[in-house]
Motif scaffolding. Structure first.
Motif, mmCIF file in Angstrom:
data_model
loop_
_atom_site.group_PDB
_atom_site.id
_atom_site.type_symbol
_atom_site.label_atom_id
_atom_site.label_comp_id
_atom_site.label_asym_id
_atom_site.label_seq_id
_atom_site.Cartn_x
_atom_site.Cartn_y
_atom_site.Cartn_z
ATOM 1 N N VAL A 76 0.916 -1.194 0.179
ATOM 2 C CA VAL A 76 0.029 -0.101 0.006
ATOM 3 C C VAL A 76 0.490 1.245 0.023
ATOM 4 N N LYS A 77 1.798 1.114 0.681
ATOM 5 C CA LYS A 77 2.673 2.444 0.945
ATOM 6 C C LYS A 77 3.689 2.298 -0.585
ATOM 7 N N ALA A 78 3.932 1.586 -1.184
ATOM 8 C CA ALA A 78 4.832 1.572 -2.300
ATOM 9 C C ALA A 78 4.044 2.012 -3.614
ATOM 10 N N ASN A 79 2.668 1.956 -3.365
ATOM 11 C CA ASN A 79 1.903 2.510 -4.806
ATOM 12 C C ASN A 79 1.112 3.849 -4.352
ATOM 13 N N ASN A 80 1.826 4.697 -3.406
ATOM 14 C CA ASN A 80 1.171 5.907 -3.109
ATOM 15 C C ASN A 80 -0.040 5.722 -2.525
ATOM 16 N N GLN A 81 -0.120 5.610 -1.133
ATOM 17 C CA GLN A 81 -1.617 5.463 -0.681
ATOM 18 C C GLN A 81 -2.399 6.523 -0.549
ATOM 19 N N ASN A 82 -1.892 7.671 -0.528
ATOM 20 C CA ASN A 82 -2.847 8.939 -0.526
ATOM 21 C C ASN A 82 -3.601 8.987 -1.714
ATOM 22 N N LEU A 83 -2.906 8.794 -3.046
ATOM 23 C CA LEU A 83 -3.429 8.892 -4.121
ATOM 24 C C LEU A 83 -4.452 7.683 -4.571
ATOM 25 N N SER A 84 -4.141 6.524 -3.727
ATOM 26 C CA SER A 84 -4.904 5.335 -3.873
ATOM 27 C C SER A 84 -6.283 5.557 -3.176
ATOM 28 N N PHE A 85 -6.088 6.126 -1.979
ATOM 29 C CA PHE A 85 -7.317 6.649 -1.065
ATOM 30 C C PHE A 85 -8.273 7.579 -2.161
ATOM 31 N N LEU A 86 -7.681 8.693 -2.623
ATOM 32 C CA LEU A 86 -8.321 9.302 -3.398
ATOM 33 C C LEU A 86 -9.054 9.023 -4.517
ATOM 34 N N LEU A 87 -8.493 7.883 -5.123
ATOM 35 C CA LEU A 87 -9.028 7.203 -6.318
ATOM 36 C C LEU A 87 -10.065 6.464 -6.049
ATOM 37 N N LEU A 88 -10.080 5.708 -4.889
ATOM 38 C CA LEU A 88 -11.026 4.907 -4.570
ATOM 39 C C LEU A 88 -12.146 5.693 -4.016
ATOM 40 N N LEU A 89 -11.818 6.828 -3.254
ATOM 41 C CA LEU A 89 -13.374 7.869 -3.094
ATOM 42 C C LEU A 89 -13.759 8.229 -4.219
ATOM 43 N N SER A 90 -13.065 8.420 -5.437
ATOM 44 C CA SER A 90 -13.498 9.071 -6.755
ATOM 45 C C SER A 90 -14.273 7.862 -7.353
ATOM 46 N N LEU A 91 -13.990 6.615 -7.128
ATOM 47 C CA LEU A 91 -14.631 5.780 -7.858
ATOM 48 C C LEU A 91 -15.911 5.328 -6.905
ATOM 49 N N ILE A 92 -16.041 5.439 -5.830
ATOM 50 C CA ILE A 92 -17.305 5.428 -5.039
ATOM 51 C C ILE A 92 -18.248 6.246 -5.606
ATOM 52 N N PHE A 93 -17.782 7.506 -5.558
ATOM 53 C CA PHE A 93 -18.885 8.881 -6.152
ATOM 54 C C PHE A 93 -19.045 8.566 -7.644
ATOM 55 N N SER A 94 -18.449 7.791 -8.417
ATOM 56 C CA SER A 94 -18.534 7.686 -9.649
ATOM 57 C C SER A 94 -19.639 6.445 -9.644
ATOM 58 N N PHE A 95 -19.826 5.459 -9.023
ATOM 59 C CA PHE A 95 -20.581 4.414 -9.022
ATOM 60 C C PHE A 95 -21.940 5.072 -8.401
ATOM 61 N N LEU A 96 -21.977 6.303 -7.482
ATOM 62 C CA LEU A 96 -23.209 6.719 -7.102
ATOM 63 C C LEU A 96 -23.669 7.720 -8.093
ATOM 64 N N CYS A 97 -23.147 8.517 -9.009
ATOM 65 C CA CYS A 97 -23.204 9.464 -9.831
ATOM 66 C C CYS A 97 -24.580 8.829 -10.548
ATOM 67 N N PRO A 98 -24.801 7.601 -11.133
ATOM 68 C CA PRO A 98 -25.781 7.315 -12.140
ATOM 69 C C PRO A 98 -27.130 7.615 -11.208
ATOM 70 N N LEU A 99 -27.364 7.748 -9.788
ATOM 71 C CA LEU A 99 -28.260 8.110 -9.256
ATOM 72 C C LEU A 99 -28.948 9.401 -9.692
ATOM 73 N N LEU A 100 -28.256 10.200 -10.259
ATOM 74 C CA LEU A 100 -28.450 11.460 -10.788
ATOM 75 C C LEU A 100 -29.137 11.260 -12.145
ATOM 76 N N PHE A 101 -28.952 10.319 -12.977
ATOM 77 C CA PHE A 101 -29.310 9.969 -14.250
ATOM 78 C C PHE A 101 -30.782 9.440 -14.174
ATOM 79 N N ILE A 102 -31.020 8.374 -13.389
ATOM 80 C CA ILE A 102 -32.121 7.436 -13.365
ATOM 81 C C ILE A 102 -33.062 8.275 -12.286
ATOM 82 N N GLY A 103 -34.409 8.032 -12.609
ATOM 83 C CA GLY A 103 -35.621 8.917 -12.017
ATOM 84 C C GLY A 103 -36.044 9.918 -12.946
ATOM 85 N N ARG A 104 -37.129 10.405 -12.407
ATOM 86 C CA ARG A 104 -37.519 11.628 -13.203
ATOM 87 C C ARG A 104 -36.915 12.871 -13.305
ATOM 88 N N PRO A 105 -36.433 13.112 -14.332
ATOM 89 C CA PRO A 105 -35.541 14.408 -14.410
ATOM 90 C C PRO A 105 -36.060 15.853 -13.927
#
Length: 281
Positions: A41-70
């Protein structure tokens, strides 16, 4: 009236799949946080890894804005949120790749350049990469923002409730900028693919960017050839596929080593890889 609703089978399936991947990403983030002091984890730049994982969490939640009555608010938010989240994710990957490549090149000259890179380079790449997308989105919202549209021309006796993207140029410019960042990441990772895999994950990033670019290149003709709720479904599927590709290619191999092959997750193993690299360079 027709739109991609939560009660629709297609809408429900997309929501379930996205939430499942979001849960998987949260579990991966928990594994990385729990093992934050481990060498891999340390060798692969853990801060950037955490930030990327948080970005992916929000990207999977992003479709909630697309589905449903606009609504007017969801029309304004969904493309902007998608663009900024994805630009942050791809900028994180670019920063991880460039930092690792330059770190290997900086092993011989000494610690000064390495310390400077650790402090400033990754942050600079993140800020520059995501700022470009923010500027595009701000221009888009001020010049010709997305609006709620009631389309009666697609099908007889049907009103398609949809979001008109406003400026088509700004829409494709936002997607094109993310593609540009992805191509930069792919090129840098491809050039660094022969560096030791356990240390820099360049091969994993190469495959993830290949999947990412393939998804969005195929998205454009598919998006242009569909209408109504299926157009929204195509974009949601593209967001899901590209995010899942990043998660699977970059983080699942690391989780496999952490959970299933702990003997590889040792400081001596990482040090041996670094010494091997120093000898080659």
């Amino acid at each position: 009236m027709e739109f991609l609703s939560y009660g629709d089978k297609l809408g429900s399936a997309l929501i379930i799949i996205n939430l499942t991947f979001c849960l998987v990403t949260i579990i991966v983030l928990w594994i990385f946080i729990k093992n934050k002091d481990s060498p891999i984890v340390k060798a692969n730049n853990q801060n950037l890894s955490f930030l990327l994982l948080l970005s992916l969490i929000f990207s999977f939640l992003c479709p909630l804005l697309f589905i449903g009555r606009p609504s007017q608010m969801s029309c304004l938010l969904r493309q902007v949120a998608f663009g900024i989240i994805f630009s942050l994710a791809v900028s994180s990957i670019l920063a991880k790749t460039v930092t690792v490549v330059l770190a290997f090149q900086a092993i011989k000259p000494g610690r000064t350049l390495r310390q400077w890179m650790k402090r400033y380079l990754s942050t600079s790449l993140l800020v520059i990469g995501s700022s470009g997308e923010v500027l595009i989105c701000v221009f888009w919202l001020f010049y010709s923002p997305p609006v709620l549209d009631f389309n009666t021309e697609i099908e007889i006796e049907k009103i398609i409730i949809q979001c008109n993207e406003g400026s088509t140029i700004a829409f494709y410019l936002a997607i094109g900028y993310i593609g540009f960042l992805a191509m930069l990441s792919f090129i840098v990772a491809f050039l660094a693919r022969k560096l030791p895999d356990t240390y820099n994950e360049a091969q994993y990033i190469t495959f993830s960017m290949l999947v990412f670019c393939s998804v969005w290149i195929s998205f454009i003709p598919a998006y242009l050839s569909t209408k109504g709720k299926y157009m929204v479904a195509v974009e949601v599927f593209a967001i899901l596929s590209s995010s899942a590709g990043l998660l699977g290619c970059i983080f699942i191999p690391k989780c496999y080593i952490i959970l299933m092959r702990p003997e590889l997750n040792t400081k001596s193993n990482i040090s041996a890889i670094r010494r091997h690299c120093t000898g080659e360079l």
